[in-house]
Design an enzyme around this catalytic site. Sequence first.
Site, PDB file in Angstrom:
ATOM      1  N   GLN A  46       0.829  -1.206   0.000  1.00 48.57           N
ATOM      2  CA  GLN A  46       0.000   0.000   0.000  1.00 48.57           C
ATOM      3  C   GLN A  46       0.864   1.257   0.000  1.00 48.57           C
ATOM      4  O   GLN A  46       2.070   1.200   0.226  1.00 48.57           O
ATOM      5  CB  GLN A  46      -0.950  -0.008   1.210  1.00 48.57           C
ATOM      6  CG  GLN A  46      -0.252  -0.297   2.531  1.00 48.57           C
ATOM      7  CD  GLN A  46      -1.174  -0.886   3.589  1.00 48.57           C
ATOM      8  OE1 GLN A  46      -2.391  -0.864   3.456  1.00 48.57           O
ATOM      9  NE2 GLN A  46      -0.592  -1.411   4.656  1.00 48.57           N
ATOM     10  N   HIS A  85      -8.806   2.870  19.283  1.00 47.52           N
ATOM     11  CA  HIS A  85      -7.989   1.829  19.911  1.00 47.52           C
ATOM     12  C   HIS A  85      -8.599   1.325  21.216  1.00 47.52           C
ATOM     13  O   HIS A  85      -8.567   0.132  21.505  1.00 47.52           O
ATOM     14  CB  HIS A  85      -6.554   2.338  20.114  1.00 47.52           C
ATOM     15  CG  HIS A  85      -5.792   2.402  18.825  1.00 47.52           C
ATOM     16  ND1 HIS A  85      -5.027   3.480  18.452  1.00 47.52           N
ATOM     17  CD2 HIS A  85      -5.708   1.514  17.803  1.00 47.52           C
ATOM     18  CE1 HIS A  85      -4.490   3.242  17.257  1.00 47.52           C
ATOM     19  NE2 HIS A  85      -4.895   2.065  16.846  1.00 47.52           N
ATOM     20  N   GLY A  92      -2.040 -12.346   7.588  1.00 45.05           N
ATOM     21  CA  GLY A  92      -2.894 -12.718   8.712  1.00 45.05           C
ATOM     22  C   GLY A  92      -3.834 -13.869   8.386  1.00 45.05           C
ATOM     23  O   GLY A  92      -4.111 -14.717   9.245  1.00 45.05           O
ATOM     24  N   ASP A 102      -8.114  -5.828  13.262  1.00 46.17           N
ATOM     25  CA  ASP A 102      -7.879  -4.384  13.246  1.00 46.17           C
ATOM     26  C   ASP A 102      -7.389  -4.023  11.849  1.00 46.17           C
ATOM     27  O   ASP A 102      -6.224  -3.728  11.631  1.00 46.17           O
ATOM     28  CB  ASP A 102      -6.834  -4.050  14.311  1.00 46.17           C
ATOM     29  CG  ASP A 102      -6.540  -2.559  14.394  1.00 46.17           C
ATOM     30  OD1 ASP A 102      -7.223  -1.775  13.708  1.00 46.17           O
ATOM     31  OD2 ASP A 102      -5.617  -2.194  15.135  1.00 46.17           O
ATOM     32  N   THR A 160      -7.768  -2.386   7.694  1.00 47.99           N
ATOM     33  CA  THR A 160      -8.224  -1.247   6.905  1.00 47.99           C
ATOM     34  C   THR A 160      -9.610  -1.580   6.353  1.00 47.99           C
ATOM     35  O   THR A 160     -10.195  -2.600   6.698  1.00 47.99           O
ATOM     36  CB  THR A 160      -7.218  -0.974   5.764  1.00 47.99           C
ATOM     37  OG1 THR A 160      -6.994  -2.199   5.069  1.00 47.99           O
ATOM     38  CG2 THR A 160      -5.896  -0.479   6.323  1.00 47.99           C
ATOM     39  N   ASP A 161     -10.129  -0.709   5.500  1.00 42.81           N
ATOM     40  CA  ASP A 161     -11.461  -0.917   4.941  1.00 42.81           C
ATOM     41  C   ASP A 161     -11.488  -2.174   4.055  1.00 42.81           C
ATOM     42  O   ASP A 161     -10.449  -2.663   3.635  1.00 42.81           O
ATOM     43  CB  ASP A 161     -11.872   0.306   4.110  1.00 42.81           C
ATOM     44  CG  ASP A 161     -11.977   1.550   4.982  1.00 42.81           C
ATOM     45  OD1 ASP A 161     -12.141   1.398   6.205  1.00 42.81           O
ATOM     46  OD2 ASP A 161     -11.887   2.661   4.445  1.00 42.81           O
TER      47      ASP A 161
END
Lengths: 286, 286
Positions: A37, A68, A144, A162, A164-165
Amino acid sequence: MSDLRDEQWFTEVFDSHGSAFSLKVSEKLLDVQSPYQHLEVYATETYGNLMVLDGCVMLTDRDNFLYHEMIAHPALFTHQDPKRVVIIGGGDCGTLKEVLRHPDVEKVTQIDIDEEVTKAAERFFPELVEANGDPRAELLFADGVKWVDDAADESIDVLIIDSTDPVGPAEGLFKTDFLKRCHRILKSGGVMVQQSESPLYHSGSIIRELRNDMREAGFDSVATLPFPQPVYPSGWWSVTLAGKGTSVENFREEAAASHEMPLQYYTVDAHRGALALPPFMRKAFA
Amino acid sequence: MSDLRDEQWFTEVFDSHGSAFSLKVSEKLLDVQSPYQHLEVYATETYGNLMVLDGCVMLTDRDNFLYHEMIAHPALFTHQDPKRVVIIGGGDCGTLKEVLRHPDVEKVTQIDIDEEVTKAAERFFPELVEANGDPRAELLFADGVKWVDDAADESIDVLIIDSTDPVGPAEGLFKTDFLKRCHRILKSGGVMVQQSESPLYHSGSIIRELRNDMREAGFDSVATLPFPQPVYPSGWWSVTLAGKGTSVENFREEAAASHEMPLQYYTVDAHRGALALPPFMRKAFA
């Protein structure tokens, strides 16, 4: 119309929702194209440092405590005795720091595919990485989804997605098939939590689908918790919890009321209040 | 940097907080310079119609329910038996509509200085004015400060200050002297509520000062309730309640839990959750 085109502003346009959010920036501190990214860090005038991934605001110094705290503490106070915690994504280490505040947690493994995110956090968000030296913390830079596949059955207490979109590198983390694999590695009584976008924009779409997918993947209970998050689209965000053989509508209220962690947003009342969804969300999920 | 300069976007820049919020617009429906302020109405792509006063977003079809429910219902469920209600400002009539949902309210007077706002609501926000024909409603177009001065001692149960920001026409509504006059016209047991800006931006400034000013004006209790409001600066907003001879930390929970009003955000749990402030706000008020 004001002119936000010059170099003084970072703007994220949410085209599908016809809105945009801008922060005034004083300096670009980092611009890296990782294998996964495009990562940028800016110094802003009023929000401290700002991290951007593929053009989307990830976090700022000023308001990351909301996200968080709300992705970590509701899940940890919902599990009856969380000892083994896994974070998928979370490379900025802010979630890891919140999890490590719980003294009974024995081991936390964070698996983010992109080491550049953690390197950027170390340089520009030192507060977020200050618990990384905790002997209970393990930081891996790997896929992951594959890590979950390789993990043993019923080996994890709390699993935190946790991410990103649901476009780009995180796309695979929003699919039923992945949720089934998550279910497999959770012990009975285990709790999973995933960031689940905006209550205003996504209650009838992404959140509703995620809740259905979680049930379809075998989870016995589901709960969506909204909370304010000024720098995310609509300024309002959510996490969705799912329980394996346990109800995520209940949590250890006494422990949540009596802890001595120096939190800024999460309280036992914030948790209770978030569990009681606004009627418009309940309707969207029905 | 994205280009928001063209005619397709309405942007509000919050210079003092280094952020900006934009909505994609398809058409300008109204542009009026009233004796008091510059009033615009736009059709947006995703938020329905948008009302703007002096360049500041006032409300949209899509998310005004949050603000209007939260400025009306907590105050009305805090008062033990609200019969006589006064709204200063509130010309869009959205607050009036929420107040009139309470069957025991006998009379509501709305005093807005600018009739153009109500005319614009009638034309472009028909849902907000649909209770205006209620025989309990009285709409006045006059100076709210003067109206309060002319009102009898101890004549009002609930006083709602539904104003614009503390600059421009509403400046006088954020001063201790005005709060003292409000205190005078409230009956014992009376409740006042005022919109009080952003928890993130203003906890240590405007909100803190308003709370101190309310106590200085003679009120016996004060409570600030945060809630999400996507189109306002930081996407997070607040109202502050003050009680005359009554505690605004408590409310009629049974009534708030059992009403049959078709609300979208307010619930007894949302009220309780909002009363329990996040620690960072408690600290700012200490």
